[in-house]
Design a protein around this motif. Structure first.
Motif, PDB file in Angstrom:
ATOM      1  N   PRO A 350       6.710  -6.168  -6.720  1.00  6.66           N
ATOM      2  CA  PRO A 350       5.329  -5.671  -6.725  1.00  6.66           C
ATOM      3  C   PRO A 350       5.285  -4.181  -7.024  1.00  6.66           C
ATOM      4  O   PRO A 350       6.288  -3.472  -6.899  1.00  6.66           O
ATOM      5  CB  PRO A 350       4.845  -5.974  -5.301  1.00  6.66           C
ATOM      6  N   ILE A 351       4.100  -3.724  -7.412  1.00 11.00           N
ATOM      7  CA  ILE A 351       3.893  -2.311  -7.735  1.00 11.00           C
ATOM      8  C   ILE A 351       2.803  -1.773  -6.826  1.00 11.00           C
ATOM      9  O   ILE A 351       1.780  -2.429  -6.606  1.00 11.00           O
ATOM     10  CB  ILE A 351       3.505  -2.133  -9.207  1.00 11.00           C
ATOM     11  N   ALA A 391      -0.161  -4.527  -6.373  1.00 10.26           N
ATOM     12  CA  ALA A 391      -0.258  -5.437  -7.522  1.00 10.26           C
ATOM     13  C   ALA A 391       0.884  -6.441  -7.500  1.00 10.26           C
ATOM     14  O   ALA A 391       2.061  -6.058  -7.479  1.00 10.26           O
ATOM     15  CB  ALA A 391      -0.235  -4.651  -8.833  1.00 10.26           C
ATOM     16  N   PHE A 392       0.527  -7.726  -7.496  1.00 10.97           N
ATOM     17  CA  PHE A 392       1.481  -8.823  -7.635  1.00 10.97           C
ATOM     18  C   PHE A 392       1.205  -9.506  -8.969  1.00 10.97           C
ATOM     19  O   PHE A 392       0.051  -9.638  -9.381  1.00 10.97           O
ATOM     20  CB  PHE A 392       1.335  -9.839  -6.503  1.00 10.97           C
ATOM     21  N   TYR A 393       2.247 -10.027  -9.614  1.00 15.44           N
ATOM     22  CA  TYR A 393       2.086 -10.598 -10.949  1.00 15.44           C
ATOM     23  C   TYR A 393       3.264 -11.516 -11.227  1.00 15.44           C
ATOM     24  O   TYR A 393       4.242 -11.559 -10.462  1.00 15.44           O
ATOM     25  CB  TYR A 393       2.021  -9.476 -11.999  1.00 15.44           C
ATOM     26  N   THR A 394       3.179 -12.258 -12.316  1.00 14.11           N
ATOM     27  CA  THR A 394       4.299 -13.089 -12.758  1.00 14.11           C
ATOM     28  C   THR A 394       4.923 -12.479 -14.001  1.00 14.11           C
ATOM     29  O   THR A 394       4.337 -11.611 -14.653  1.00 14.11           O
ATOM     30  CB  THR A 394       3.838 -14.526 -13.044  1.00 14.11           C
ATOM     31  N   ASP A 395       6.116 -12.945 -14.350  1.00 14.51           N
ATOM     32  CA  ASP A 395       6.868 -12.282 -15.422  1.00 14.51           C
ATOM     33  C   ASP A 395       6.224 -12.443 -16.795  1.00 14.51           C
ATOM     34  O   ASP A 395       6.527 -11.689 -17.721  1.00 14.51           O
ATOM     35  CB  ASP A 395       8.315 -12.781 -15.460  1.00 14.51           C
ATOM     36  N   GLY A 396       5.314 -13.433 -16.946  1.00 18.18           N
ATOM     37  CA  GLY A 396       4.635 -13.568 -18.223  1.00 18.18           C
ATOM     38  C   GLY A 396       3.804 -12.363 -18.601  1.00 18.18           C
ATOM     39  O   GLY A 396       3.505 -12.151 -19.780  1.00 18.18           O
ATOM     40  N   LEU A 445      -2.098 -12.737 -11.947  1.00 16.00           N
ATOM     41  CA  LEU A 445      -2.207 -11.340 -11.531  1.00 16.00           C
ATOM     42  C   LEU A 445      -3.096 -11.269 -10.302  1.00 16.00           C
ATOM     43  O   LEU A 445      -4.191 -11.843 -10.290  1.00 16.00           O
ATOM     44  CB  LEU A 445      -2.793 -10.497 -12.664  1.00 16.00           C
ATOM     45  N   LEU A 446      -2.623 -10.581  -9.274  1.00 19.99           N
ATOM     46  CA  LEU A 446      -3.378 -10.417  -8.029  1.00 19.99           C
ATOM     47  C   LEU A 446      -3.273  -8.955  -7.610  1.00 19.99           C
ATOM     48  O   LEU A 446      -2.169  -8.435  -7.419  1.00 19.99           O
ATOM     49  CB  LEU A 446      -2.798 -11.320  -6.935  1.00 19.99           C
ATOM     50  N   VAL A 447      -4.415  -8.268  -7.510  1.00 15.37           N
ATOM     51  CA  VAL A 447      -4.426  -6.869  -7.085  1.00 15.37           C
ATOM     52  C   VAL A 447      -5.277  -6.738  -5.829  1.00 15.37           C
ATOM     53  O   VAL A 447      -6.316  -7.400  -5.695  1.00 15.37           O
ATOM     54  CB  VAL A 447      -4.959  -5.943  -8.203  1.00 15.37           C
ATOM     55  N   ALA A 448      -4.827  -5.910  -4.906  1.00 17.57           N
ATOM     56  CA  ALA A 448      -5.514  -5.744  -3.621  1.00 17.57           C
ATOM     57  C   ALA A 448      -5.579  -4.267  -3.268  1.00 17.57           C
ATOM     58  O   ALA A 448      -4.549  -3.571  -3.261  1.00 17.57           O
ATOM     59  CB  ALA A 448      -4.779  -6.509  -2.523  1.00 17.57           C
ATOM     60  N   ARG A 449      -6.794  -3.761  -3.001  1.00 21.05           N
ATOM     61  CA  ARG A 449      -6.972  -2.368  -2.598  1.00 21.05           C
ATOM     62  C   ARG A 449      -7.125  -2.285  -1.086  1.00 21.05           C
ATOM     63  O   ARG A 449      -7.910  -3.028  -0.476  1.00 21.05           O
ATOM     64  CB  ARG A 449      -8.193  -1.756  -3.288  1.00 21.05           C
ATOM     65  N   VAL A 450      -6.390  -1.378  -0.489  1.00 22.50           N
ATOM     66  CA  VAL A 450      -6.411  -1.169   0.966  1.00 22.50           C
ATOM     67  C   VAL A 450      -7.502  -0.160   1.310  1.00 22.50           C
ATOM     68  O   VAL A 450      -7.661   0.848   0.620  1.00 22.50           O
ATOM     69  CB  VAL A 450      -5.030  -0.661   1.441  1.00 22.50           C
ATOM     70  N   ARG A 451      -8.250  -0.416   2.372  1.00 29.04           N
ATOM     71  CA  ARG A 451      -9.273   0.539   2.804  1.00 29.04           C
ATOM     72  C   ARG A 451      -9.232   0.699   4.322  1.00 29.04           C
ATOM     73  O   ARG A 451      -8.733  -0.158   5.061  1.00 29.04           O
ATOM     74  CB  ARG A 451     -10.662   0.080   2.372  1.00 29.04           C
TER      75      ARG A 451
END
Length: 577
Positions: A350-351, A391-396, A445-451
């Motif tokens: 993840p990034i 950010a989570f994602y797959t290799d594609g 692709l899954l992105v999550a913002r922390v607040r």
């Protein structure tokens, strides 16, 4: 349905060459059919295949050509099990016309028109018998009868009367899919027996292509339905986190694959984030993906740490299908502490996008993919800064034949660090920039913002190890719920808090802490230093104790316990009014 399927060709040509000599006509027919075999069936699309047929036939073989298919084949991808009769709906898929009167033909026989062809019509007889039907010169009465079916008797009769009429069934794998109608104008050389042979060959080649397109469409629709039912229809927006996601199949030809993502609500308003990738494409990969996603949700309900979830998921995947290999990353986020625990099994890392727009790869041991070996996995815990994006994602998304994995990840980091703040816009920019149209792998692709949590979302009250402070815990509950506008839950929550705090003081160890959380439900948590979990029991009639957890079960939506590094947390949820 595309309504622009009309092919307007040049003026009719002289077809005397078809009959000048048997050798010449045989050579011409062979060349014509060879060309047709090259041009028809270039795609697995019903409309395009129909257009290709009329484009080949007009004007070289006929002045007009029309393709009719059973409407059920188009709308459902299925055919009736009974023979085609006068009750079958038929759709005109394409129309080809040569000559100056093309507009008149298009008005008389509009593309995409759906109608029931009575059994008396030549087209219906052709489809019912599965045999061609030819009229060297169509009489006026037959022409008017055809036009009456569509409510355009005079217009159709003016076009068809005294012209040559030939209808041939579209038959493939023993089933009639529809028919093709060829016409030549009055005064043109009429159709002959050798033309019927050519038309049958042309229709047979087209029918196989149409049926292949039908089978492909049916399989793709099944796979897409399967996958859409397995992927989450709508992601929850958990406490302290904003989430956006995207899924793209490898291509229209591939249809579906084994990539998936999930957002799972855990006790204490915590959230599990999951992204996985089953190797391969098609229905089998989608089915395996659905099994793994269901298994991951089941393991998440046990409230296990990420490394333990993936370890058990690995063992389960080997029992499901030992030949299918998958990668997966699993994370658990606590909105109160902003702590995140992660583990991955062969998945891309993840990034993390920091609030200052710098990025970093979260380094954690990769581990083996699911379905390979039984080695334990390692977990990493970190605190995420408020305003950061995970950010989570797959290799594609980051790897292709033209781009290695490291270059793709660097490109993704640059896109994440760009000026786009909205998560949905960020997902769109990433997908469009990272994935070329010719790529052949799925993307999740899954992105999550922390607040930061707001004051009306969390309240904490430390408690000394003294029974006299139970009343202070009740006052804390009354004041907090009044400030949150939840006075209707005061009485039940005070009862729950009294029982939980009393049990913690009596059976637990310091430190003891009471916490209220407001998310989809109202959550009461009492933490203490003892690892021993409370167990409900049935109190005897003469006993004064043992009824606390029974009362909690009566008022609560659900309750449970979970271990912590320093003891345990007993939690209770109530529905919000």
């Amino acid at each position: 349905m595309n309504r622009n399927c009309v092919i307007k060709g040049p003026a009719p040509v002289d077809r005397g060459q078809w009959r000048r000599s048997s050798a010449t006509s045989a050579h011409e027919r062979l060349a014509f059919l060879n060309e047709a075999s090259r041009r028809i069936g270039s795609t697995l699309d019903l409309e395009e295949t129909s257009r290709e047929l009329v484009d080949v036939a007009v004007p070289r073989f006929a002045d007009t050509a029309a393709v009719m298919l059973q409407d059920r084949l188009i709308s459902e991808g299925e055919l009736s099990s009974r023979p085609v009769d006068g009750t079958t709906l038929v759709r005109r898929m394409a129309m080809g016309v040569a000559g100056d009167d093309a507009d008149a033909w298009v008005d008389a026989f509009p593309v995409d028109e759906v109608a029931v062809y009575p059994a008396i019509l030549p087209q219906a007889q052709c489809m019912a018998s599965g045999k061609p039907l030819m009229y060297p010169a169509l009489d006026k009465e037959s022409a008017r009868l055809i036009g009456a079916t569509f409510g355009r008797e005079d217009a159709v009769a003016a076009l068809l009367t005294d012209g040559s009429f030939l209808t041939v069934p579209l038959r493939a794998r023993g089933r009639v899919l529809g028919c093709v109608v060829f016409t030549r104008r009055a005064g043109a050389p009429p159709f002959e027996e050798q033309d019927v042979v050519v038309a049958e060959d042309l229709a047979a080649r087209t029918a196989v292509c149409v049926d292949n397109a039908r089978l492909y469409t049916t399989e793709r629709r099944t796979a897409l339905t399967l996958q859409s039912s397995l992927l989450p229809a709508e992601l929850p927006q958990p406490l302290g986190m904003d989430i956006a996601s995207r899924y793209l199949p490898a291509s229209d030809l591939m249809g579906v694959g084994g990539d998936w993502y999930d957002v799972i609500t855990l006790p204490g308003c915590r959230t599990a984030l999951v992204v996985g990738d089953v190797m391969g494409h098609g229905t089998r990969a989608a089915a395996t993906m659905g099994q793994l996603r269901t298994a991951a949700r089941t393991l998440a309900s046990l409230d296990l740490p990420p490394d333990e979830v993936l370890f058990r998921l690995n063992l389960m995947s080997q029992d499901l299908d030992p030949t299918q290999i998958a990668t997966c990353i699993y994370a658990v986020y606590d909105p109160v502490t902003r702590g995140c625990a992660l583990a991955r099994a062969g998945h891309v890392p993840p990034i993390l996008l920091h609030p200052d727009r710098s990025t970093e790869i979260i380094e954690l041991p990769s581990g083996l993919p699911l379905g390979i070996g039984s080695d334990p996995l390692e977990m990493r815990e970190l605190v995420l800064p408020a305003g950061s994006v995970l950010a989570f994602y797959t290799d594609g998304l980051v790897e292709s034949r033209e781009r290695d994995l490291d270059a793709g990840i660097m490109g993704l980091r640059r896109l994440l660090a760009g000026p786009v703040e909205d998560l949905d816009d960020m997902c769109d920019d990433i997908i469009s920039s990272q994935r070329a149209s010719h790529e052949r792998d799925d993307i999740a692709l899954l992105v999550a913002r922390v607040r930061e949590l707001d004051p009306d979302e969390v309240a904490t009250f430390p408690l000394p190890a003294d029974p006299r402070f139970v009343s202070q815990a009740r006052r804390f509950v009354r004041g907090t719920l009044a400030a949150w506008g939840l006075t209707s839950l005061v009485d039940s929550t005070q009862l729950i808090v009294s029982e939980l705090v009393t049990n913690a003081l009596k059976h637990g160890w310091p430190p003891i802490e009471l916490r209220l959380l407001r998310c989809r439900t109202l959550v009461v948590e009492v933490a203490d230093g003892s690892p021993s979990a409370p167990a409900p029991r049935t109190a005897a009639p003469d006993e004064d104790t043992g009824r606390g957890l029974q009362l909690i079960k009566r008022f609560a939506y659900r309750w449970g316990t979970r271990p912590t590094p320093y003891g345990k947390i007993v939690w209770v949820e109530q529905h919000l009014p």
